[in-house]
Design a protein around this motif. Structure first.
Motif, mmCIF file in Angstrom:
data_model
loop_
_atom_site.group_PDB
_atom_site.id
_atom_site.type_symbol
_atom_site.label_atom_id
_atom_site.label_comp_id
_atom_site.label_asym_id
_atom_site.label_seq_id
_atom_site.Cartn_x
_atom_site.Cartn_y
_atom_site.Cartn_z
ATOM 1 N N GLY A 85 -80.792 22.338 -4.135
ATOM 2 C CA GLY A 85 -80.895 22.641 -2.711
ATOM 3 C C GLY A 85 -79.600 23.077 -2.057
ATOM 4 O O GLY A 85 -79.608 23.520 -0.904
ATOM 5 N N LEU A 86 -78.481 22.961 -2.770
ATOM 6 C CA LEU A 86 -77.181 23.306 -2.175
ATOM 7 C C LEU A 86 -76.569 24.549 -2.799
ATOM 8 O O LEU A 86 -75.540 25.032 -2.333
ATOM 9 C CB LEU A 86 -76.208 22.134 -2.303
ATOM 10 N N GLY A 87 -77.155 25.054 -3.860
ATOM 11 C CA GLY A 87 -76.605 26.241 -4.491
ATOM 12 C C GLY A 87 -75.284 25.963 -5.182
ATOM 13 O O GLY A 87 -74.982 24.826 -5.554
ATOM 14 N N LEU A 88 -74.469 27.001 -5.344
ATOM 15 C CA LEU A 88 -73.159 26.860 -5.974
ATOM 16 C C LEU A 88 -72.104 26.670 -4.899
ATOM 17 O O LEU A 88 -72.028 27.443 -3.948
ATOM 18 C CB LEU A 88 -72.814 28.127 -6.774
ATOM 19 N N ARG A 89 -71.292 25.663 -5.076
ATOM 20 C CA ARG A 89 -70.199 25.426 -4.139
ATOM 21 C C ARG A 89 -68.879 25.489 -4.910
ATOM 22 O O ARG A 89 -68.719 24.848 -5.938
ATOM 23 C CB ARG A 89 -70.361 24.069 -3.453
ATOM 24 N N LEU A 90 -67.950 26.249 -4.372
ATOM 25 C CA LEU A 90 -66.684 26.476 -5.049
ATOM 26 C C LEU A 90 -65.762 25.276 -4.869
ATOM 27 O O LEU A 90 -65.509 24.840 -3.750
ATOM 28 C CB LEU A 90 -66.015 27.735 -4.489
ATOM 29 N N SER B 9 -84.084 31.248 -11.609
ATOM 30 C CA SER B 9 -83.561 31.316 -10.246
ATOM 31 C C SER B 9 -82.653 32.534 -10.142
ATOM 32 O O SER B 9 -81.928 32.846 -11.092
ATOM 33 C CB SER B 9 -82.777 30.055 -9.892
ATOM 34 N N TYR B 10 -82.724 33.189 -9.008
ATOM 35 C CA TYR B 10 -81.945 34.405 -8.794
ATOM 36 C C TYR B 10 -81.031 34.200 -7.590
ATOM 37 O O TYR B 10 -81.470 33.721 -6.528
ATOM 38 C CB TYR B 10 -82.876 35.601 -8.565
ATOM 39 N N PHE B 11 -79.768 34.565 -7.779
ATOM 40 C CA PHE B 11 -78.758 34.355 -6.740
ATOM 41 C C PHE B 11 -78.085 35.680 -6.395
ATOM 42 O O PHE B 11 -77.822 36.502 -7.277
ATOM 43 C CB PHE B 11 -77.662 33.409 -7.237
ATOM 44 N N ILE C 150 -63.043 36.046 -3.480
ATOM 45 C CA ILE C 150 -63.803 34.879 -3.907
ATOM 46 C C ILE C 150 -65.256 35.108 -3.546
ATOM 47 O O ILE C 150 -65.650 35.014 -2.378
ATOM 48 C CB ILE C 150 -63.287 33.594 -3.229
ATOM 49 N N PRO C 151 -66.090 35.441 -4.522
ATOM 50 C CA PRO C 151 -67.509 35.666 -4.228
ATOM 51 C C PRO C 151 -68.158 34.395 -3.701
ATOM 52 O O PRO C 151 -67.818 33.290 -4.143
ATOM 53 C CB PRO C 151 -68.100 36.045 -5.582
ATOM 54 N N THR C 152 -69.064 34.546 -2.751
ATOM 55 C CA THR C 152 -69.798 33.396 -2.241
ATOM 56 C C THR C 152 -71.280 33.573 -2.549
ATOM 57 O O THR C 152 -71.830 34.662 -2.402
ATOM 58 C CB THR C 152 -69.593 33.221 -0.734
ATOM 59 N N PHE C 153 -71.897 32.500 -2.963
ATOM 60 C CA PHE C 153 -73.276 32.519 -3.446
ATOM 61 C C PHE C 153 -74.233 31.951 -2.413
ATOM 62 O O PHE C 153 -73.899 31.049 -1.657
ATOM 63 C CB PHE C 153 -73.386 31.682 -4.723
ATOM 64 N N GLY C 154 -75.456 32.475 -2.448
ATOM 65 C CA GLY C 154 -76.533 31.881 -1.685
ATOM 66 C C GLY C 154 -77.152 30.728 -2.460
ATOM 67 O O GLY C 154 -76.683 30.365 -3.539
ATOM 68 N N ARG C 155 -78.218 30.157 -1.896
ATOM 69 C CA ARG C 155 -78.879 29.014 -2.536
ATOM 70 C C ARG C 155 -79.915 29.436 -3.575
ATOM 71 O O ARG C 155 -80.427 28.614 -4.315
ATOM 72 C CB ARG C 155 -79.530 28.133 -1.476
ATOM 73 N N GLY C 156 -80.233 30.700 -3.629
ATOM 74 C CA GLY C 156 -81.089 31.201 -4.689
ATOM 75 C C GLY C 156 -82.560 31.278 -4.345
ATOM 76 O O GLY C 156 -83.051 30.601 -3.444
ATOM 77 N N THR C 157 -83.248 32.131 -5.094
ATOM 78 C CA THR C 157 -84.713 32.230 -5.048
ATOM 79 C C THR C 157 -85.240 31.772 -6.389
ATOM 80 O O THR C 157 -84.810 32.271 -7.432
ATOM 81 C CB THR C 157 -85.167 33.679 -4.783
ATOM 82 N N SER C 158 -86.174 30.828 -6.363
ATOM 83 C CA SER C 158 -86.789 30.357 -7.598
ATOM 84 C C SER C 158 -88.038 31.183 -7.870
ATOM 85 O O SER C 158 -88.986 31.166 -7.077
ATOM 86 C CB SER C 158 -87.151 28.882 -7.462
#
Lengths: 111, 112
Positions: A40-45, B86-88, B99-107
Motif C-alpha cells: 500500500g505504500l509503494g517504493l520509498r527511497l 504490479s506495474y509502476f 532521483i526517480p520517484t515511484f507511484g504505488r502501482g497498479t495490480s
C-alpha cells in the motif's frame, strides 16, 4: 545483461541487532539506490549514492545508514533493527537519467 | 516523496483483452519509466519515454506521454496470464539530483 545482486533473499533478525544488506552491480553504474517496499505504500527511497563515498538521504533515512566504498557495491546498514523495519528491501543501479536495474530484493523480518 | 500516481489501483481482465494503466505526476520531468514487478521479486524495467516523445512501442506495450496534462498511459495489448503483475510508473525529474520517484502501482490480474 546488467546484473544487480543482493546478498540475501530472506533474512530474519532480532530486535537490536545490527543488519547489513549488500548490493553489487556489474555495469559500472554511477548511481545506486536503496528502497523499501511495503504493502500500500509503494517504493520509498531510503538512500541514494551518485558516486563512491557520496550519498544523499531519501524520503525515509531514519534508522538506516549506507556505505559505498567501491563503485560496484552499496551497503545498507540497520544500526539497531526494530520490528517496524520488517519490509522488502530493493537495491537498484542506473546511469544518470536512465532506467534503473533492480536486484531481486531482500525480505527482512525483525522479530 | 511519491510523485507518480497510477490509476487504477487494481485491474482484473480476461486473457486476450487489452489492459490500460494511467500515471499522473505533478512536476516537470526529464523522462518517465514503466516497470513491472512479479510477486515477491524486484522490478523489471519495461520502457522509458523522454519528455520530448509522445508515444513509444515495445512489443505488445504502448506508452503515451502528455506533458501538458502531466500524464502517461501504458497499454498492454492481447494480455496473457503471464502479464499478471504490479506495474509502476517512475518519473525522472528534469532538474537537481536525478532521483526517480515511484507511484504505488497498479495490480493487474489476467485470468486465463
Amino acid at each position: 545483461d546488467v546484473k544487480v545482486t543482493q546478498s540475501s533473499r530472506y533474512l530474519v533478525k532480532r530486535t537490536g541487532e545490527k543488519v547489513f544488506l549488500e548490493c553489487v552491480q556489474d555495469m559500472d553504474h554511477e548511481n545506486m539506490f536503496w528502497y523499501r517496499q511495503d504493502p500500500g505504500l509503494g517504493l520509498r527511497l531510503i538512500y541514494f549514492s551518485y558516486d563512491v563515498k557520496m550519498k544523499e538521504k531519501g524520503d525515509i533515512p531514519e534508522g538506516y545508514s549506507v556505505s559505498r566504498e567501491k563503485k560496484e557495491r552499496f551497503s545498507l546498514i540497520l544500526e539497531s533493527a526494530s520490528t517496524n523495519q520488517t519490509s522488502m528491501y530493493l537495491c537498484a543501479s542506473s546511469r544518470t537519467r536512465n532506467e534503473q536495474y533492480f536486484g531481486p530484493g531482500t525480505r527482512l523480518t525483525v522479530t | 516523496s511519491q510523485q507518480g500516481e497510477e490509476d487504477p489501483q487494481a485491474l482484473s481482465i480476461q486473457e486476450g483483452e487489452n489492459a490500460t494503466m494511467n500515471c499522473s505526476y505533478k512536476t516537470s520531468i526529464n523522462n518517465l519509466q514503466w516497470y513491472r514487478q512479479n510477486s515477491g521479486r524486484g522490478l523489471v524495467h519495461l520502457i522509458l519515454i523522454r519528455s520530448n516523445e509522445r508515444e513509444k512501442h515495445s512489443g505488445r506495450l504502448r506508452v503515451t506521454l502528455d506533458t501538458s496534462k502531466k500524464s502517461s498511459s501504458l497499454l498492454i495489448t492481447a494480455s496473457r496470464a503471464a502479464d499478471t503483475a504490479s506495474y509502476f510508473c517512475a518519473t525522472g525529474p528534469s532538474g537537481g539530483s536525478y532521483i526517480p520517484t515511484f507511484g504505488r502501482g497498479t495490480s493487474l490480474i489476467v485470468h486465463p
